[in-house]
Structure formats: C-alpha cells, structure tokens
Write an enzyme that holds these catalytic residues in place. Structure first.
Site, short mmCIF file in Angstrom:
data_model
loop_
_atom_site.label_atom_id
_atom_site.label_comp_id
_atom_site.label_asym_id
_atom_site.label_seq_id
_atom_site.Cartn_x
_atom_site.Cartn_y
_atom_site.Cartn_z
N THR A 265 -1.65 4.96 0.23
CA THR A 265 -0.38 4.60 0.87
C THR A 265 0.63 4.28 -0.22
OG1 THR A 265 -1.45 3.84 2.88
CG2 THR A 265 0.77 3.01 2.49
N PHE A 267 4.16 2.34 -1.07
CA PHE A 267 4.98 1.22 -0.60
C PHE A 267 6.28 1.20 -1.40
CE2 PHE A 267 0.57 0.29 0.10
CZ PHE A 267 0.52 -0.37 1.32
#
Ligand SMILES: O=C(O)C(=O)C[C@]1(C(=O)O)C=C[C@@H](O)C=C1
Length: 365
Positions: A265, A267
């Site tokens: 992921t 960010f």
C-alpha cells in the site's frame, strides 16, 4: 578462562567502547539539530517555522543507503538513521502526526515508518477527519492511504484533494502482510465468523475461498477494530497485521494470507506547505478538461513532448457535473524543474482547471 570466554570478553569491551563513541556522536548530532532549530526560529520571527524538512530527510537517507559499507543491509542502516533523525526533529519540535486510525492500523505503521517513533501519532476515525486535523493546524502532518497494489486506488483520498488546500509532502510504501488471528482462548475452538476491513477481505479473497470457504465474513471499519472484536468474542477470528495482533494479544492461525506476495500500500503525507526539490522527486496534479474529442490526448501529449514520465493517471467523476471528469496524475520531477514548469504551463492552457497538489521526494524507505 576458556578461549571462548576470553575472546567474548575482548569483543564486548570493543562493543562498549564503540557504543560510547556512537553515543557521543549522536549527542553531537542532536546538539547540531538544536542549533538548526535556533537558526530557523531566528530567521522567521513570529512566523510558522517548518522544522520538518522532507527534502533534507530524503537526501540524508539516500546518502546513508548509497554509502553504507555493510555488513548491515542498506534498509536496516537507513532505518537506524531514520530513528536518529526522528529523535533530533523531536528535540527541535515534537511533531503531531494524524493518521487513519484506530491505533494498530497499517496507516499507523506507515506513519512510524516515514517519521520514525519520536512523533506523537494521533489516530482519527476517517480520511476526511485526518485532512481536517491538518487543515486546522491541530496536527502538523497527516498520513492517509492512497493506493494498494492488489485493490487499486483509495478514491476517498483522491476526492479529498478536490476541495482541500493541503499539499502532498511525501509518500511511503508499506508491504502489507495479513494474518488470520484469534485470541489464545479461541485457538482450539471452531471459528464461525471472521472480521476484517473490506480492503483486507479483498486482498485475501482467494485464500479465504480456498481455506475458510463458507465462514461468515463481517466487514468492520478497520483491521484494528477487527482484531479488537476477535480478542473479545470467542469463536471469531480477524484478518489484520502484526501491529494489531500485538496490540490485542492475538495469535496467528495462518501467516501471510494475502493473495499476492507483493501486496503493497502507498500512503501520502499531507501538510500545509510546499516542499523544495530533493533531487529525486515526484509531483501530483488534478486536471479537469473540456469534454471534447482528443481531450485526453491533449492532456498527455505535453508530458511526452517534454520527456516527463507519468507514474499514474486516474479518472474521477467531477463534483461539478454528471459525466464530467477530473484526472489525477502523478509524474516524475519537481515543479521547480524547467521541463516540469513547461509541461504544466502547456497543460494549463488546455485545462478547465489545474490544481497542483505538490512535489515531494520519491519514497526512500
Ligand atoms: O536540516 C534540518 O533542517 C534539520 O532540522 C535537521 C534534521 C536532521 O536531524 O538531520 C532534522 C529534521 C528535519 O526534518 C531535517 C533534518
């Protein structure tokens, strides 16, 4: 004394003396950082002083990785310096970092990876709450998820930039490992329900269909909330990461159950100021174009002409009308670069609206 004992005693004496030198050097570095803070304050009397300098931190960490002589791995050495710099920054000014909570989420892990452990991390219940906390000045910076390699973009984050004045100040990527977790009491019981966040269920879909087919799946607001429920309700499990497992004292029934081993992921770090060039940067913009033939070509052609690499383009419905679209674009380079300046000026001529979301160092850690 045996040979082993003699040799160990010698080596431990050496380690003690090296530790003393490391401590003296870290203390000298911290004193320098304190002096940097004094210089920054003296140069900006009565104004908002930006103690955190993302471009400088990226340069320091890149140099450490490049010059690391070993035997420690580059990432390991950079992680140690990440923490030293984090402690130095906390001496200058303790940083409040808002993140998509609750505590124990992957976003908190990303915030600590990016800023180190000497910050005050503030959990908030939703992505828009993180934006508001930073906009109001209650937090210095915020951390929100923006895309996952398995599941794609986090649209809520992209859409927030349409109305928020905040800038993107940095990015950090985190490998996401999900585990099937239970409380020690539930370990030998039949599991009748699994809690998780909708994104995590999606990232573990094949594993669940193969190994836990037919068990009720209940979506909750975060992985940490899933872990909290599994800790309290016997006969239930959670899909969550290591931080949540540790926080709620859960055990792993199955380890690393994400369908794709490279599940990552990305960010974003959001803040109130623009970041200077670090020498290896990325920029993000939002553009809305007139709805006419060739609009997308017109938008992308200047990037090709000026030799700028796009790293992402996403389309989002425009809040201004049905079937109107806004493009979210990431590309390599900094708005201070000559070529990027030219591209943005060309795009601006054709666009209905161009919003610069920020230029920031490409993630180092
Ligand atoms: O160079 C600066 O501006 C500093 O404040 C020093 C320092 C550091 O410890 O190296 C600390 C915080 C900043 O975010 C960047 C670097």
């Amino acid at each position: 004394m045996t040979d082993e004992k003699t040799r160990l005693a010698e080596l431990r004496d050496q380690i003690d003396s090296i530790d003393q030198q490391i401590m003296d050097l870290i203390s000298a570095r911290a004193a320098c950082a304190q002096e940097v803070a004094n210089v920054k304050m003296a140069a900006n009397p009565g104004q908002d002083v930006f103690f955190y300098r993302p471009e400088r931190e990226a340069q320091v960490l890149r140099r450490i990785k490049e010059q690391n002589p070993g035997p420690l791995a580059d990432e390991e050495m950079a992680r140690l310096f990440r923490e030293i710099m984090s402690a130095c920054l906390a001496l200058e000014k303790p940083m409040h970092i808002a993140f998509l909570g609750p505590i124990g989420t992957f976003t908190q892990a990303a915030a600590l990876k990016h800023f180190g452990h000497s910050v005050i991390s503030v959990p908030l219940p939703a992505i828009d709450a993180v934006f508001r906390e930073v906009e109001s000045g209650a937090a210095h910076y915020g951390v929100v998820p923006v895309e996952n390699s398995t599941e794609g973009m986090i649209n809520h984050t992209l859409d927030m930039f349409m109305s928020s004045p905040l800038k993107i100040c940095g990015e950090v990527q985190l490998r996401i490992h999900h585990h099937l977790l239970v409380s020690p009491e539930s370990k030998d019981q039949e599991i009748t329900r699994i809690y998780s966040h909708q994104q995590s269920f999606a990232q573990c879909r094949q594993w669940l269909d193969t190994h836990r087919y037919g068990i009720e799946r209940v979506t909750v607001s975060s992985n940490a909330e899933a872990a909290r429920r599994a800790a309290e309700e016997p006969g239930t499990a959670a899909i969550a990461g290591d931080m949540a497992a540790e926080l709620y004292g859960l055990e792993k029934l199955a380890n690393c159950i994400e369908d794709r081993p490279d599940n990552t992921t990305r960010f974003l770090i959001i803040g109130r100021e623009e970041v200077s060039a670090s020498g290896h940067d990325k920029s993000s913009i939002l553009v809305s174009m007139r709805n006419k033939p060739g609009a997308l070509y017109q938008l992308l052609e200047p990037f090709h002409r000026h030799g700028i690499s796009l790293t992402r383009i996403e389309t989002r419905p425009s809040p201004s009308g049905t079937w109107a679209y806004v493009f979210y674009i990431d590309f390599e380079g900094h708005v201070e670069d000559e070529q990027v300046r030219k591209v943005l000026s060309d795009v601006d001529e054709e666009a209905v609206e161009l919003k610069k979301l920020g230029s920031y160092p490409i993630g180092v850690l």
